[in-house]
Design a protein around this motif. Sequence first.
Motif, PDB file in Angstrom:
ATOM      1  N   GLN A   1       4.465   8.574   0.157  1.00 49.36           N
ATOM      2  CA  GLN A   1       4.570   9.087   1.519  1.00 49.36           C
ATOM      3  C   GLN A   1       3.355   9.961   1.814  1.00 49.36           C
ATOM      4  O   GLN A   1       2.748  10.505   0.911  1.00 49.36           O
ATOM      5  CB  GLN A   1       5.853   9.916   1.685  1.00 49.36           C
ATOM      6  CG  GLN A   1       7.126   9.116   1.433  1.00 49.36           C
ATOM      7  CD  GLN A   1       7.193   7.855   2.278  1.00 49.36           C
ATOM      8  OE1 GLN A   1       6.926   7.900   3.477  1.00 49.36           O
ATOM      9  NE2 GLN A   1       7.528   6.733   1.652  1.00 49.36           N
ATOM     10  N   GLY A   2       3.044  10.088   3.095  1.00 45.90           N
ATOM     11  CA  GLY A   2       1.944  10.993   3.461  1.00 45.90           C
ATOM     12  C   GLY A   2       0.900  10.288   4.290  1.00 45.90           C
ATOM     13  O   GLY A   2       0.886  10.411   5.511  1.00 45.90           O
ATOM     14  N   PRO A   3       0.031   9.506   3.652  1.00 44.56           N
ATOM     15  CA  PRO A   3      -1.021   8.841   4.434  1.00 44.56           C
ATOM     16  C   PRO A   3      -0.432   7.919   5.497  1.00 44.56           C
ATOM     17  O   PRO A   3       0.617   7.309   5.287  1.00 44.56           O
ATOM     18  CB  PRO A   3      -1.795   8.037   3.382  1.00 44.56           C
ATOM     19  CG  PRO A   3      -1.490   8.684   2.087  1.00 44.56           C
ATOM     20  CD  PRO A   3      -0.106   9.241   2.207  1.00 44.56           C
ATOM     21  N   GLU A   4      -1.118   7.840   6.629  1.00 43.09           N
ATOM     22  CA  GLU A   4      -0.678   6.955   7.691  1.00 43.09           C
ATOM     23  C   GLU A   4      -1.281   5.570   7.446  1.00 43.09           C
ATOM     24  O   GLU A   4      -2.456   5.456   7.102  1.00 43.09           O
ATOM     25  CB  GLU A   4      -1.139   7.520   9.039  1.00 43.09           C
ATOM     26  CG  GLU A   4      -0.348   7.003  10.208  1.00 43.09           C
ATOM     27  CD  GLU A   4      -0.488   7.897  11.445  1.00 43.09           C
ATOM     28  OE1 GLU A   4       0.429   7.878  12.271  1.00 43.09           O
ATOM     29  OE2 GLU A   4      -1.504   8.602  11.592  1.00 43.09           O
ATOM     30  N   ILE A   5      -0.460   4.526   7.603  1.00 43.38           N
ATOM     31  CA  ILE A   5      -0.925   3.153   7.334  1.00 43.38           C
ATOM     32  C   ILE A   5      -0.785   2.333   8.612  1.00 43.38           C
ATOM     33  O   ILE A   5       0.318   2.166   9.133  1.00 43.38           O
ATOM     34  CB  ILE A   5      -0.118   2.508   6.191  1.00 43.38           C
ATOM     35  CG1 ILE A   5      -0.256   3.331   4.903  1.00 43.38           C
ATOM     36  CG2 ILE A   5      -0.573   1.065   5.967  1.00 43.38           C
ATOM     37  CD1 ILE A   5       0.622   2.838   3.755  1.00 43.38           C
ATOM     38  N   PHE A   6      -1.904   1.829   9.096  1.00 42.09           N
ATOM     39  CA  PHE A   6      -1.937   1.018  10.318  1.00 42.09           C
ATOM     40  C   PHE A   6      -2.072  -0.463   9.957  1.00 42.09           C
ATOM     41  O   PHE A   6      -2.758  -0.804   8.998  1.00 42.09           O
ATOM     42  CB  PHE A   6      -3.131   1.421  11.192  1.00 42.09           C
ATOM     43  CG  PHE A   6      -3.010   2.797  11.785  1.00 42.09           C
ATOM     44  CD1 PHE A   6      -2.339   2.994  12.987  1.00 42.09           C
ATOM     45  CD2 PHE A   6      -3.562   3.896  11.150  1.00 42.09           C
ATOM     46  CE1 PHE A   6      -2.227   4.261  13.545  1.00 42.09           C
ATOM     47  CE2 PHE A   6      -3.455   5.168  11.696  1.00 42.09           C
ATOM     48  CZ  PHE A   6      -2.790   5.361  12.905  1.00 42.09           C
TER      49      PHE A   6
ATOM     50  N   LEU B   1       0.836  -1.207   0.000  1.00 42.06           N
ATOM     51  CA  LEU B   1       0.000   0.000   0.000  1.00 42.06           C
ATOM     52  C   LEU B   1       0.873   1.259   0.000  1.00 42.06           C
ATOM     53  O   LEU B   1       0.540   2.244  -0.674  1.00 42.06           O
ATOM     54  CB  LEU B   1      -0.929  -0.013   1.222  1.00 42.06           C
ATOM     55  CG  LEU B   1      -1.848   1.196   1.391  1.00 42.06           C
ATOM     56  CD1 LEU B   1      -2.785   1.355   0.197  1.00 42.06           C
ATOM     57  CD2 LEU B   1      -2.662   1.076   2.683  1.00 42.06           C
ATOM     58  N   ARG B   2       1.979   1.216   0.723  1.00 44.27           N
ATOM     59  CA  ARG B   2       2.878   2.379   0.740  1.00 44.27           C
ATOM     60  C   ARG B   2       3.389   2.671  -0.660  1.00 44.27           C
ATOM     61  O   ARG B   2       3.463   3.836  -1.081  1.00 44.27           O
ATOM     62  CB  ARG B   2       4.032   2.127   1.715  1.00 44.27           C
ATOM     63  CG  ARG B   2       5.046   3.248   1.777  1.00 44.27           C
ATOM     64  CD  ARG B   2       4.429   4.562   2.260  1.00 44.27           C
ATOM     65  NE  ARG B   2       4.175   4.555   3.693  1.00 44.27           N
ATOM     66  CZ  ARG B   2       3.265   5.338   4.301  1.00 44.27           C
ATOM     67  NH1 ARG B   2       2.520   6.177   3.592  1.00 44.27           N
ATOM     68  NH2 ARG B   2       3.081   5.274   5.605  1.00 44.27           N
ATOM     69  N   ARG B   3       3.721   1.613  -1.416  1.00 43.64           N
ATOM     70  CA  ARG B   3       4.195   1.827  -2.792  1.00 43.64           C
ATOM     71  C   ARG B   3       3.100   2.472  -3.637  1.00 43.64           C
ATOM     72  O   ARG B   3       3.371   3.279  -4.512  1.00 43.64           O
ATOM     73  CB  ARG B   3       4.629   0.495  -3.429  1.00 43.64           C
ATOM     74  CG  ARG B   3       5.949  -0.040  -2.850  1.00 43.64           C
ATOM     75  CD  ARG B   3       6.492  -1.211  -3.683  1.00 43.64           C
ATOM     76  NE  ARG B   3       5.723  -2.433  -3.548  1.00 43.64           N
ATOM     77  CZ  ARG B   3       5.883  -3.322  -2.552  1.00 43.64           C
ATOM     78  NH1 ARG B   3       6.792  -3.102  -1.618  1.00 43.64           N
ATOM     79  NH2 ARG B   3       5.145  -4.409  -2.499  1.00 43.64           N
TER      80      ARG B   3
ATOM     81  N   GLY C   1       7.352   2.652   6.731  1.00 40.12           N
ATOM     82  CA  GLY C   1       6.746   3.642   7.626  1.00 40.12           C
ATOM     83  C   GLY C   1       5.340   3.250   8.034  1.00 40.12           C
ATOM     84  O   GLY C   1       4.394   4.030   7.902  1.00 40.12           O
ATOM     85  N   LEU C   2       5.196   2.017   8.516  1.00 35.29           N
ATOM     86  CA  LEU C   2       3.870   1.510   8.905  1.00 35.29           C
ATOM     87  C   LEU C   2       3.718   1.603  10.412  1.00 35.29           C
ATOM     88  O   LEU C   2       4.698   1.518  11.152  1.00 35.29           O
ATOM     89  CB  LEU C   2       3.719   0.053   8.473  1.00 35.29           C
ATOM     90  CG  LEU C   2       4.088  -0.266   7.021  1.00 35.29           C
ATOM     91  CD1 LEU C   2       3.999  -1.775   6.776  1.00 35.29           C
ATOM     92  CD2 LEU C   2       3.186   0.494   6.053  1.00 35.29           C
TER      93      LEU C   2
END
Length: 354
Positions: free
Chosen positions: A75-80, A69-71, A97-98
């Motif tokens: 960058q920017g949205p927070e991923i939990f 999902l990060r790909r 950056g999860l």
Amino acid sequence: MAEAILEIDLDAIRANWRALDAHSAATVETGAVVKADAYGLGMEKVAPALAAEGARRFFVALAEEGAALRRVLGQGPEIFVFSGHMEGDGPLLADAGLVPLLNSPEQVRRHVTALSGHPFGLQLDSGMNRLGLEPEELGLLRADLPEAPRLVMSHLACADEPDHPMNARQLAAFREMIRGFDAPFSLAATGGILLGPEYHFDLVRPGIGLYGGLPFAEARPVVRLDLPLVQTRALAPGEAVGYSVTWQADRPATIATLSGGYADGILRALSNRGRVFADGIPCPLAGRVSMDLLTADVSHLKDVPGLFELLGPHQSIDDLAADAGTIGYEILTSLGRRYRRVWRGEGPAGEDAA
Ligand SMILES: *Cc1c(COP(=O)(O)O)cnc(C)c1O
């Protein structure tokens, strides 16, 4: 071509996110759950569309999904990550950056040891007994947390049943557990959003409602699935259809053989139970659903069309799920890879002009 056609409407997904967002106060943030490849619909298209609509916090089940999902999102949205910090997840969590939602004292220890300084959230068990810290466990480790969690969340077991006493019980348990914490809180998925404002806290995290499923009854349908006709055949009374000959003609009958079977996620439990639609006219499935094909009784049709609707305006994912003895979630996440996928509507706003 025998490929069945699966249409996925990104505009409807965006509209459903807006509609769910409007169910909570402006101070409540609306995230988006895109685990399991956005419930089978395709995270690569769905997540950017949701980000364009305004979603800033995304949820996945596994760290591997989070990295993918990060790909997609950059960058920017927070991923939990719901499964938290599993053994070996450290590098993935750090590189992508999860934010793991830590579920147990063991995960908390693992996280502070392996990734000191890396943000985390906490998942609490308010009564579902599936994931999350128990009240006593939280009490023991709370004073030792290295920093404030990015999110403190729990999950409701019966939110799709508004009158179930479990909802109020879990709400009370969650309130008790979060007392004195300095962090954003989240309890509600789709069902919880509809239970009302006391369930909303700081952030809501809808999944199924975005994709057109119950319990969000006002959702715009998102998928349409049409199966091509391969052939029709005339049966004399007494002739039977399909594996194990489970359907027998009690009159002269016409059977349509359609392309699509359980290998495509058309559940075998629909055998002799489900329906397809011919220009809006229901046609009962006759005989077993097989791997690549299914058969329907079309004796009552004047014209047999080239395509039959399995999902669409006449049959929702929840209608089909009811015939299969399951839930809309399973219909979506079972959708097969053999379909020709057609995307309707606009993805990210930047593409509108094209
Ligand atoms: C899947 C999931 C959601 C989303 O639930 P929906 O019912 O699809 O809205 C939210 N929170 C958690 C912990 C989940 O596992």
